[in-house]
Design an enzyme around this catalytic site. Sequence first.
Site, PDB file in Angstrom:
ATOM      1  N   GLU A  51       9.561 -25.888  28.006  1.00 58.06           N
ATOM      2  CA  GLU A  51       9.394 -26.061  29.439  1.00 58.06           C
ATOM      3  C   GLU A  51      10.976 -26.484  29.911  1.00 58.06           C
ATOM      4  OE1 GLU A  51       7.436 -26.810  27.102  1.00 58.06           O
ATOM      5  OE2 GLU A  51       5.319 -26.926  27.856  1.00 58.06           O
TER       6      GLU A  51
ATOM      7  N   GLU B   5       0.664 -27.264  23.205  1.00 55.27           N
ATOM      8  CA  GLU B   5       0.179 -28.606  23.519  1.00 55.27           C
ATOM      9  C   GLU B   5      -1.394 -28.660  22.988  1.00 55.27           C
ATOM     10  OE1 GLU B   5       2.047 -28.494  27.480  1.00 55.27           O
ATOM     11  OE2 GLU B   5       2.186 -30.443  26.985  1.00 55.27           O
TER      12      GLU B   5
ATOM     13  N   ALA C  32       1.202 -22.318  30.032  1.00 58.13           N
ATOM     14  CA  ALA C  32       0.806 -21.956  31.335  1.00 58.13           C
ATOM     15  C   ALA C  32       1.164 -20.679  31.913  1.00 58.13           C
ATOM     16  CB  ALA C  32       1.098 -23.297  32.195  1.00 58.13           C
TER      17      ALA C  32
ATOM     18  N   GLY D  60       2.278 -24.920  26.684  1.00 65.41           N
ATOM     19  CA  GLY D  60       1.002 -25.468  26.924  1.00 65.41           C
ATOM     20  C   GLY D  60       0.008 -24.909  25.805  1.00 65.41           C
TER      21      GLY D  60
HETATM   22  C1  HXC Z   1       2.952 -15.542  32.488  1.00 69.36           C
HETATM   23  C2  HXC Z   1       3.872 -14.509  30.977  1.00 69.36           C
HETATM   24  C3  HXC Z   1       4.584 -15.839  30.659  1.00 69.36           C
HETATM   25  C4  HXC Z   1       3.835 -16.764  31.381  1.00 69.36           C
HETATM   26  C5  HXC Z   1       5.366 -14.338  29.262  1.00 69.36           C
HETATM   27  N1  HXC Z   1       4.556 -13.382  30.229  1.00 69.36           N
HETATM   28  N2  HXC Z   1       5.151 -15.623  29.531  1.00 69.36           N
HETATM   29  N3  HXC Z   1       3.002 -14.479  32.034  1.00 69.36           N
HETATM   30  N4  HXC Z   1       3.204 -16.934  32.250  1.00 69.36           N
HETATM   31  N5  HXC Z   1       4.153 -18.273  30.719  1.00 69.36           N
HETATM   32  C6  HXC Z   1       4.188 -12.086  30.557  1.00 69.36           C
HETATM   33  C7  HXC Z   1       5.539 -11.309  30.859  1.00 69.36           C
HETATM   34  O1  HXC Z   1       5.693 -11.346  31.981  1.00 69.36           O
HETATM   35  C8  HXC Z   1       4.825  -9.869  30.214  1.00 69.36           C
HETATM   36  O2  HXC Z   1       3.999  -9.509  31.307  1.00 69.36           O
HETATM   37  C9  HXC Z   1       4.124 -10.116  29.060  1.00 69.36           C
HETATM   38  O3  HXC Z   1       3.650 -11.717  29.287  1.00 69.36           O
HETATM   39  C10 HXC Z   1       4.818 -10.154  27.791  1.00 69.36           C
HETATM   40  O4  HXC Z   1       5.946 -10.990  27.875  1.00 69.36           O
HETATM   41  P1  HXC Z   1       7.497 -10.336  27.257  1.00 69.36           P
HETATM   42  O5  HXC Z   1       8.455 -11.266  27.654  1.00 69.36           O
HETATM   43  O6  HXC Z   1       7.833  -8.833  27.991  1.00 69.36           O
HETATM   44  O7  HXC Z   1       7.068 -10.169  25.842  1.00 69.36           O
HETATM   45  P2  HXC Z   1       8.373 -10.649  24.775  1.00 69.36           P
HETATM   46  O8  HXC Z   1       9.688  -9.841  24.918  1.00 69.36           O
HETATM   47  O9  HXC Z   1       7.676 -10.016  23.465  1.00 69.36           O
HETATM   48  O10 HXC Z   1       8.540 -11.928  24.782  1.00 69.36           O
HETATM   49  C11 HXC Z   1       7.615 -12.963  24.490  1.00 69.36           C
HETATM   50  C12 HXC Z   1       7.895 -14.467  24.869  1.00 69.36           C
HETATM   51  C13 HXC Z   1       8.371 -14.378  26.188  1.00 69.36           C
HETATM   52  C14 HXC Z   1       9.023 -15.047  23.645  1.00 69.36           C
HETATM   53  C15 HXC Z   1       6.650 -15.361  24.563  1.00 69.36           C
HETATM   54  O11 HXC Z   1       7.666 -13.771  26.984  1.00 69.36           O
HETATM   55  C16 HXC Z   1       8.724 -15.832  26.771  1.00 69.36           C
HETATM   56  O12 HXC Z   1       9.207 -16.705  26.194  1.00 69.36           O
HETATM   57  N6  HXC Z   1       7.862 -16.341  27.692  1.00 69.36           N
HETATM   58  C17 HXC Z   1       8.095 -17.586  28.462  1.00 69.36           C
HETATM   59  C18 HXC Z   1       6.786 -18.538  27.825  1.00 69.36           C
HETATM   60  C19 HXC Z   1       6.928 -19.914  28.382  1.00 69.36           C
HETATM   61  O13 HXC Z   1       7.975 -20.342  29.219  1.00 69.36           O
HETATM   62  N7  HXC Z   1       5.893 -20.712  28.050  1.00 69.36           N
HETATM   63  C20 HXC Z   1       5.911 -22.090  28.920  1.00 69.36           C
HETATM   64  C21 HXC Z   1       5.032 -22.132  30.277  1.00 69.36           C
HETATM   65  S1  HXC Z   1       4.910 -23.670  30.894  1.00 69.36           S
HETATM   66  P3  HXC Z   1       4.500  -7.933  31.726  1.00 69.36           P
HETATM   67  O14 HXC Z   1       3.307  -7.581  32.738  1.00 69.36           O
HETATM   68  O15 HXC Z   1       5.663  -7.744  32.017  1.00 69.36           O
HETATM   69  O16 HXC Z   1       4.028  -7.048  30.341  1.00 69.36           O
HETATM   70  C22 HXC Z   1       3.715 -24.602  30.155  1.00 69.36           C
HETATM   71  C23 HXC Z   1       3.845 -25.901  30.651  1.00 69.36           C
HETATM   72  C24 HXC Z   1       2.264 -26.524  30.334  1.00 69.36           C
HETATM   73  O17 HXC Z   1       3.149 -23.928  29.347  1.00 69.36           O
HETATM   74  C25 HXC Z   1       2.102 -27.836  30.772  1.00 69.36           C
HETATM   75  C26 HXC Z   1       1.890 -27.949  32.236  1.00 69.36           C
HETATM   76  C27 HXC Z   1       1.349 -29.351  32.648  1.00 69.36           C
END
Ligand code: HXC
Length: 256
Positions: A130, A110, A63, A107
């Site tokens: 999460e 998922e 997400a 997500g």
């Molecule tokens: C929006 C995101 C994002 C996210 C990363 N980005 N995760 N944008 N939502 N969840 C963006 C960053 O801000 C960045 O934008 C670009 O994507 C690249 O990310 P980086 O971190 O710079 O890249 P990297 O160092 O290669 O790391 C990649 C990564 C890391 C390991 C995937 O980004 C990460 O751990 N992200 C978190 C993922 C996460 O928490 N997902 C779960 C979400 S909750 P810019 O503009 O700075 O380049 C969920 C719940 C679903 O999914 C169910 C709900 C009911």
Amino acid sequence: MGIDYVKEGKIATIILNRPEALNAITPEMLRQLSEAFVDFRDDEQLMVGIITGAGEKAFSIGADIETMLPEMKKARVQKLPEPPTIMCGLTTWKPLIAAINGACLGGGLELALACDLRIASENATFGMPEVTLGLIPGWGGTQRLPRAIPLAKAEEMLLTGRPINAQEAYRVGLVNRVVPLPQLMSAARQLAELLCKPAPLAVRAAKQAILQGIEVTLEDGIALERQLNDSLLTTEDFEEGCRAAIEKRRPAFKGK
Ligand code: HXC
């Protein structure tokens, strides 16, 4: 940016197309995803779906933190329904393949777990981060991951939020195979074509028997299997399958 939905013969491909943000799912993408799944479920011509992400870095990292998660909070407060997807609220018995081309987190995982078969590229990673955001998965992750892999491994992933790599995902049975990234889509298509060969109603009945069967007692599961098998005995495709086997030729199934 958004969701691309492409139909080629019996196979539909859904592409999460926002590679600049690692295919993070926005509210608009969730709506488009929902529309694509409804169309896929209802289009009589389609037999198999492939889901993948654009680019070489991510299938989807879940997400979108800036737009999707606040919208979810608002929707929960206002008790607004979420668009139905294969993760929650929409069922299709047509087989789905996730072609996982990189990070598959939250997500994104998922979504992949709501598919039937998973092929991963060698650079893929899998995780449920999460808890590191103060949440737990909300699109079925806590339920489907322990059904897909051993409980201790599922708990480790869900309670720590730490990701695993493609080889470990293969070892624990989370993915069916791992291939080099350039071969990912051809491997997914080959698998999709293989799934188009058997009788389509039988393939769907097998998926239904498996997925509904694991939720009930063995006795009820066997009753469900018998009921589904009975319904296939009267199909044209069953007759054609038997005739083709006797005549030693390929069956021409019609999905009837
Ligand atoms: C929006 C995101 C994002 C996210 C990363 N980005 N995760 N944008 N939502 N969840 C963006 C960053 O801000 C960045 O934008 C670009 O994507 C690249 O990310 P980086 O971190 O710079 O890249 P990297 O160092 O290669 O790391 C990649 C990564 C890391 C390991 C995937 O980004 C990460 O751990 N992200 C978190 C993922 C996460 O928490 N997902 C779960 C979400 S909750 P810019 O503009 O700075 O380049 C969920 C719940 C679903 O999914 C169910 C709900 C009911």
